[in-house]
Design an enzyme around this catalytic site. Structure first.
Site, PDB file in Angstrom:
ATOM      1  CE  LYS A  22      28.646 -24.411  -2.722  1.00  0.00           C
ATOM      2  NZ  LYS A  22      29.206 -24.034  -1.398  1.00  0.00           N
ATOM      3  CG  ASN A  23      27.709 -21.079  -5.028  1.00  0.00           C
ATOM      4  OD1 ASN A  23      27.549 -21.770  -4.020  1.00  0.00           O
ATOM      5  ND2 ASN A  23      28.742 -20.272  -5.182  1.00  0.00           N
ATOM      6  CB  CYS A 117      32.149 -21.120   5.263  1.00  0.00           C
ATOM      7  SG  CYS A 117      32.623 -22.466   4.183  1.00  0.00           S
ATOM      8  NE  ARG A 122      28.176 -16.753   4.735  1.00  0.00           N
ATOM      9  CZ  ARG A 122      28.616 -17.823   4.093  1.00  0.00           C
ATOM     10  NH1 ARG A 122      28.708 -17.809   2.771  1.00  0.00           N
ATOM     11  NH2 ARG A 122      28.964 -18.910   4.732  1.00  0.00           N
ATOM     12  CG  ASP A 306      32.758 -17.741  -3.550  1.00  0.00           C
ATOM     13  OD1 ASP A 306      32.909 -17.409  -2.367  1.00  0.00           O
ATOM     14  OD2 ASP A 306      31.707 -18.278  -3.976  1.00  0.00           O
ATOM     15  NE  ARG A 398      30.027 -26.697   3.182  1.00  0.00           N
ATOM     16  CZ  ARG A 398      30.188 -25.376   3.077  1.00  0.00           C
ATOM     17  NH1 ARG A 398      31.336 -24.812   3.394  1.00  0.00           N
ATOM     18  NH2 ARG A 398      29.203 -24.627   2.642  1.00  0.00           N
TER      19      ARG A 398
END
Length: 419
Positions: A22-23, A117, A122, A306, A398
């Site tokens: 995903k990233n 999230c 951030r 993560d 997600r």
């Protein structure tokens, strides 16, 4: 709202294939805005964040096509709108990634300040300040970022703090700027290298990705490409932890071990047997209880934030005590309260979690607060006595593709309950 029902106690075994990352995929989808030609992305994971990013591009006028091989082709040659509306942006912070490409290609952008999230601050100011150095004019009005530039001009930019999405935004913006841009104190995550590889396959000139300094020589235009999304290192790490906490024996195919070396080292410290080849990692846990391991999170190549929540579970059922220090986000221990409801013994003070291992934990109804917290609660449910119900699993959707299907294939007992 859907929930997961987990019956704990099963030892996981078998082999699964890692999904696309995903990233890596999200900035690549944003990068398709930079060119007029079609871009095909292969191995995209089926995730809510990917769907949201496609909805965002579609709302601006991109054409998105899915073929029989499940490859996505994106054409952004006729964007009619340069606004990322709040209704789409509010659920996903990665939406900010369209800012750099829109500004570089179309000279303007209007982006709602992002959500996502709730794991701490951030700030996007690193993105905005860096874009200003490229010549952008930026204003914040009514919850939106309004940016414009007749033409972005290369600059020497040093980020005050390492930012992954900030690095990605500036890489994309600088690819069409006049001159050669230098970016220093940049993120070095593998996904940064992946984005650079994709941009270069489109005709960009990005050098130094994977180090703390990059140079990007701007070009007049970029061309289409066909690019494969690499495997998700965090998904792979999560399933390896699942094997460790269930005393299992699992192999993850399709993942480059070099992207997970800090995690692999820590897994070995727990007493697990870990073996890896060029494209797979295997873990076998024979100990009755894992050994505790101290963790300090930091940007790549150090231990990833993560994976912090997942290792909280390993330490919670270990045969000793461990310390976890979270240095990346200031609010990423929200899963600890839920783990303690399951019988864990964890004390949090600021960015430090002190974990005392217990002999066993028990099922409970728990609530997910963010993506990786969701993963940790599922892992806890797998090794708990009795049944665990995880609420608010939209977070897990997600970032993990078909997580209950993959875990059930390995021998777990997980059922998705309707809302």
């Amino acid at each position: 709202m859907e929930r997961l029902l987990i019956k704990g106690g099963n030892s996981l075994s078998g082999k699964i294939t890692c999904s696309g990352a995903k990233n890596a995929a999200l900035p690549m989808i944003a990068a398709t805005i930079l060119c007029d030609e079609k871009v095909t992305l292969r191995n995209l994971p089926y995730l809510q964040d990917i769907t949201t990013m496609f909805e965002l591009l579609g709302s601006m006028g991109s054409e998105i096509m899915l073929d029989e091989k499940m490859d996505f082709t994106i054409s952004s040659s006729n964007l009619k709108d340069i606004e990322a509306r709040y209704e789409l942006v509010k659920t996903m912070r990665a939406s900010i990634l369209v800012l750099g490409p829109l500004l570089a290609k179309y000279g303007r952008a209007r982006i709602a300040l992002p959500g996502g999230c709730a794991i701490g601050s951030r700030p996007v100011n690193y993105h905005l300040d860096a874009l200003k150095e490229l010549g952008a004019v930026i204003n914040l009005r009514n919850g939106y970022i309004e940016a414009s530039a007749k033409k972005l001009i290369a600059a020497n930019i040093r980020f005050p703090n390492i930012t992954v999405t900030g690095t990605e935004n500036l890489m994309m913006a600088a690819s069409l700027a006049d001159g050669t841009t230098t970016l220093s104190n940049v993120a070095m995550e593998p996904e940064i290298v992946d984005l650079a590889d994709m941009l270069n396959s489109m005709g960009a000139h990005v050098e130094g990705a994977g180090t703390d300094k990059m140079t990007i020589k701007g070009v007049k235009n970029l061309s289409g490409t066909v690019f494969d999304i690499p495997a998700d290192r965090i998904e792979a790490g999560t399933y390896l932890v699942a094997a460790a906490v269930t005393k299992g024996n699992v192999t993850i195919d399709g993942i480059d071990p070099n992207r997970l070396m800090r995690v692999i080292d820590k897994l070995k410290n727990t007493g697990a047997e870990v073996e890896y080849e060029n494209n797979s990692i295997s873990l076998k846990m024979d100990l009755e209880s894992p050994n505790p391991v101290d963790i300090t999170t930091a940007p790549f190549p150090e231990f990833p934030t993560d994976m912090q929540a997942q290792f909280s579970v390993i330490n919670a059922i270990s045969n000793g005590t461990a310390n976890i220090y979270e240095t990346v986000f200031e609010n990423r221990f929200m899963h600890i309260l839920e783990l303690n409801r399951m019988g864990c013994d964890i004390i949090v003070k600021g960015n430090h979690a002190f974990i005392k291992g217990v002999n066993s934990i028990y099922g409970a109804q728990v609530m997910a607060t963010d993506l990786r917290a969701s993963a940790s609660l599922i892992l806890a449910g797998l090794c708990a006595n009795g049944e665990t119900i995880v609420d608010r699993i939209y977070h897990i959707d997600r970032g993990y593709e078909r997580i209950e299907e993959k875990l059930n294939y390995l021998g777990a007992d997980i059922v998705r309950l309707p809302s």
